[in-house]
Write a protein that holds these residues in place. Structure first.
Motif, PDB file in Angstrom:
ATOM      1  N   PHE A   1     -30.698  39.260  21.184  1.00  0.00           N
ATOM      2  CA  PHE A   1     -31.421  38.065  21.622  1.00  0.00           C
ATOM      3  C   PHE A   1     -32.816  38.408  22.132  1.00  0.00           C
ATOM      4  O   PHE A   1     -33.811  37.797  21.725  1.00  0.00           O
ATOM      5  N   PHE A   2     -32.912  39.378  23.043  1.00  0.00           N
ATOM      6  CA  PHE A   2     -34.211  39.707  23.624  1.00  0.00           C
ATOM      7  C   PHE A   2     -35.138  40.364  22.600  1.00  0.00           C
ATOM      8  O   PHE A   2     -36.356  40.186  22.672  1.00  0.00           O
ATOM      9  N   ALA A   3     -34.583  41.100  21.651  1.00  0.00           N
ATOM     10  CA  ALA A   3     -35.416  41.682  20.589  1.00  0.00           C
ATOM     11  C   ALA A   3     -36.003  40.583  19.709  1.00  0.00           C
ATOM     12  O   ALA A   3     -37.197  40.606  19.385  1.00  0.00           O
ATOM     13  N   VAL A   4     -35.185  39.613  19.316  1.00  0.00           N
ATOM     14  CA  VAL A   4     -35.678  38.507  18.488  1.00  0.00           C
ATOM     15  C   VAL A   4     -36.682  37.665  19.268  1.00  0.00           C
ATOM     16  O   VAL A   4     -37.717  37.258  18.727  1.00  0.00           O
ATOM     17  N   LEU A   5     -36.410  37.415  20.537  1.00  0.00           N
ATOM     18  CA  LEU A   5     -37.337  36.648  21.365  1.00  0.00           C
ATOM     19  C   LEU A   5     -38.691  37.349  21.464  1.00  0.00           C
ATOM     20  O   LEU A   5     -39.746  36.712  21.320  1.00  0.00           O
ATOM     21  N   THR A   6     -38.674  38.649  21.686  1.00  0.00           N
ATOM     22  CA  THR A   6     -39.920  39.420  21.751  1.00  0.00           C
ATOM     23  C   THR A   6     -40.669  39.339  20.433  1.00  0.00           C
ATOM     24  O   THR A   6     -41.889  39.106  20.411  1.00  0.00           O
TER      25      THR A   6
END
Length: 163
Positions: A99-104
């Motif tokens: 999730f945080f990788a895609v958000l970044t």
């Protein structure tokens, strides 16, 4: 807790987040005071407060994750075995990394598009790509925090309660 270098980064980002929170309060108080007493509000105060809020939220994420400060609804897993709790924890950390990788990634892509279009804020003329990049920093640092927690969980294995 994350590694010492990562801990230093998360604590520094949290200090910046708290400074942004204080700046939000200061701008809001000054805007209200000037509006009330002098009838001259601060131009762009809404923009500033919005940008400070984005920074505060984004820069708080790594420390929140590092300290397991998130809300957990444990109605389902309260009576689960240690192995199931451990497996669910591993699954949640994997999902968090994704999730945080895609958000970044998406915030960085949007920042690039906004940079190319040279968009600026309506009142203050602040380049919006800067806000997108600042907002992308929080999730970007949260990814290694999650990976660090994941590696610790995998090394540790399930912890059984002594009942």
């Amino acid at each position: 807790m994350p590694s010492s270098r990562l801990s230093w980064v998360t604590e520094s980002m949290f200090a910046i987040a708290m400074a942004a929170l204080a700046a939000m309060a200061l701008v809001t108080a000054l805007d209200i005071g000037l509006r009330y007493f002098v009838s001259r509000p601060i131009a762009g105060s809404y923009e500033l407060v919005s940008y400070f809020a984005a920074c505060c939220l984004s820069f708080s994420l790594p420390r929140l994750q590092a300290n397991n400060g998130h809300v957990i609804v444990d109605l389902v897993i309260r009576h689960a075995s240690a192995r199931i709790k451990w497996a669910l924890g591993i699954g949640v950390l994997f999902l968090s990394v994704a999730f945080f990788a895609v958000l970044t990634w998406r915030l960085a892509v949007n920042a690039q598009a906004v940079f190319a279009s040279r968009q600026v804020s309506d009142i203050l003329g602040i380049p919006l790509w800067i806000i997108y990049m600042i907002t992308a920093l929080g999730p970007a640092i949260t990814v290694p925090v999650c990976i660090d927690q994941l590696s610790l969980q995998l090394k540790r294995g399930p912890v059984y309660d002594a009942r």
